[in-house]
Design a protein around this motif. Structure first.
Motif, short mmCIF file in Angstrom:
data_model
loop_
_atom_site.label_atom_id
_atom_site.label_comp_id
_atom_site.label_asym_id
_atom_site.label_seq_id
_atom_site.Cartn_x
_atom_site.Cartn_y
_atom_site.Cartn_z
N PRO A 101 1.38 -1.06 -0.01
CA PRO A 101 0.01 -0.05 -0.07
C PRO A 101 0.80 1.36 0.10
CG PRO A 101 0.10 -1.28 2.16
CD PRO A 101 0.03 -1.93 1.06
N TYR A 102 0.25 2.41 -0.47
CA TYR A 102 1.23 3.59 -0.91
C TYR A 102 1.24 4.07 1.03
CZ TYR A 102 0.09 3.54 -5.77
OH TYR A 102 0.17 2.96 -6.95
N LYS A 103 1.99 4.56 0.92
CA LYS A 103 2.24 5.96 2.38
C LYS A 103 0.94 6.86 2.37
CE LYS A 103 5.85 6.72 4.26
NZ LYS A 103 7.79 6.49 3.95
N GLU A 142 0.26 5.10 10.21
CA GLU A 142 0.68 3.35 8.98
C GLU A 142 -1.08 3.34 9.83
OE1 GLU A 142 3.08 0.45 10.25
OE2 GLU A 142 4.18 1.53 8.54
N GLY A 143 -2.46 3.27 8.93
CA GLY A 143 -3.48 3.40 8.99
C GLY A 143 -4.35 3.81 10.18
N ASP A 144 -5.07 3.74 11.48
CA ASP A 144 -5.45 4.44 11.89
C ASP A 144 -4.55 5.00 13.37
OD1 ASP A 144 -7.58 4.84 9.78
OD2 ASP A 144 -8.70 3.28 11.35
N GLU A 145 -3.74 4.01 13.45
CA GLU A 145 -2.88 5.43 14.55
C GLU A 145 -2.68 6.51 14.60
OE1 GLU A 145 0.86 3.59 14.22
OE2 GLU A 145 1.30 4.17 12.18
N THR A 146 -2.60 6.99 15.88
CA THR A 146 -2.88 8.36 16.38
C THR A 146 -1.37 8.54 16.59
OG1 THR A 146 -1.95 8.36 18.65
CG2 THR A 146 -4.05 8.04 18.11
N LEU A 147 -0.92 9.95 16.16
CA LEU A 147 0.01 10.33 15.81
C LEU A 147 1.87 10.31 16.77
CD1 LEU A 147 -0.70 13.93 13.82
CD2 LEU A 147 0.19 11.68 12.85
N PHE A 204 10.70 15.18 -1.96
CA PHE A 204 11.48 14.70 -2.71
C PHE A 204 11.01 13.81 -3.94
CE2 PHE A 204 13.72 16.08 0.90
CZ PHE A 204 14.92 16.67 -0.12
N GLU A 205 11.63 14.11 -4.98
CA GLU A 205 10.75 13.60 -5.85
C GLU A 205 11.20 11.75 -6.45
OE1 GLU A 205 11.61 13.23 -10.50
OE2 GLU A 205 11.58 15.35 -10.29
N ILE A 206 13.20 11.75 -5.54
CA ILE A 206 12.89 10.33 -5.46
C ILE A 206 12.58 9.23 -4.63
CG2 ILE A 206 14.89 10.72 -5.67
CD1 ILE A 206 15.82 10.82 -2.79
N TRP A 207 11.81 9.64 -3.67
CA TRP A 207 10.37 8.72 -2.37
C TRP A 207 8.89 9.51 -2.88
CZ3 TRP A 207 13.19 11.79 1.13
CH2 TRP A 207 15.33 11.50 1.67
N ARG A 208 8.57 10.15 -4.14
CA ARG A 208 7.53 10.05 -4.66
C ARG A 208 6.80 8.96 -5.03
NH1 ARG A 208 7.58 15.40 -7.57
NH2 ARG A 208 8.23 16.66 -5.68
N HIS A 209 7.19 7.81 -5.56
CA HIS A 209 6.64 6.63 -5.94
C HIS A 209 5.73 5.73 -3.97
CE1 HIS A 209 10.74 5.77 -4.53
NE2 HIS A 209 9.95 4.08 -4.14
N ARG A 210 6.38 6.38 -3.52
CA ARG A 210 6.09 5.81 -1.73
C ARG A 210 4.19 6.07 -2.24
NH1 ARG A 210 11.05 6.20 1.65
NH2 ARG A 210 13.02 4.73 1.06
N TYR A 211 4.14 6.78 -2.75
CA TYR A 211 2.47 8.08 -2.54
C TYR A 211 1.85 7.45 -3.27
CZ TYR A 211 5.60 10.30 1.31
OH TYR A 211 5.77 9.71 2.13
N ALA A 212 0.46 7.66 -3.71
CA ALA A 212 -0.92 7.45 -4.52
C ALA A 212 -0.20 8.64 -5.13
CB ALA A 212 -1.55 7.73 -4.00
#
Length: 147
Positions: free
Chosen positions: A2-4, A40-45, A78-86
């Motif tokens: 799943p995406y971050k 992650e999920g519904d955890e609180t910050l 950062f562009e190098i990490w964008r693939h981790r997100y939707a």
């Protein structure tokens, strides 16, 4: 996988003498930082902060030991990490926390994420970190803890 979530924490780990724990990233040469991580999920910050602390350092603390600064920053991912997100997600909201430990200690770094760690004076730490929001949070540390 799943995406971050584009919601994360920044956790400043420090001693009463304002020694700050920094971790050097594996995937970004000479990139020092505090503990960070996405919710992650519904955890609180605050639960995210405690989980990331344990995952990245092996340290376990009670939720009550973690101080919520009630401060957040938006930044471009950062562009190098964008693939981790939707697809289309370009920014992240980072929430700032801190935890005080009695003294500098050895930690068990997450070797998949970090190559080494250092405890350094807060002023040096602010100069070493690559993230402007991380640097600003470290500069606020003396005021935040009443030094």
């Amino acid at each position: 996988m799943p995406y971050k979530q584009p919601v994360s924490i920044l956790l400043i780990i420090h001693t009463p003498a304002l020694q700050v724990l920094l971790l050097e990233r594996n995937d970004f040469t000479d990139a020092w930082q505090s503990v960070t991580g996405s919710r992650e999920g519904d955890e609180t910050l605050i639960e995210t902060a405690r989980r990331e602390l344990q995952e990245e350092t092996g340290l376990c603390v009670e939720l009550a030991q973690i101080r919520d600064w009630h401060e957040c920053h938006d930044f471009e991912i950062f562009e190098i990490w964008r693939h981790r997100y939707a697809p289309g997600v370009m920014s992240n909201t980072e929430h700032v926390f801190s935890v005080q430990l009695p003294e500098a200690c050895q930690i068990d770094i997450a070797v998949k994420e970090h190559r080494r760690y250092r405890w350094v004076d807060w002023q040096q730490a602010a100069e070493m970190v690559f993230s402007p929001s991380n640097a600003e949070a470290i500069r606020q540390l003396p005021e935040r803890i009443g030094h």
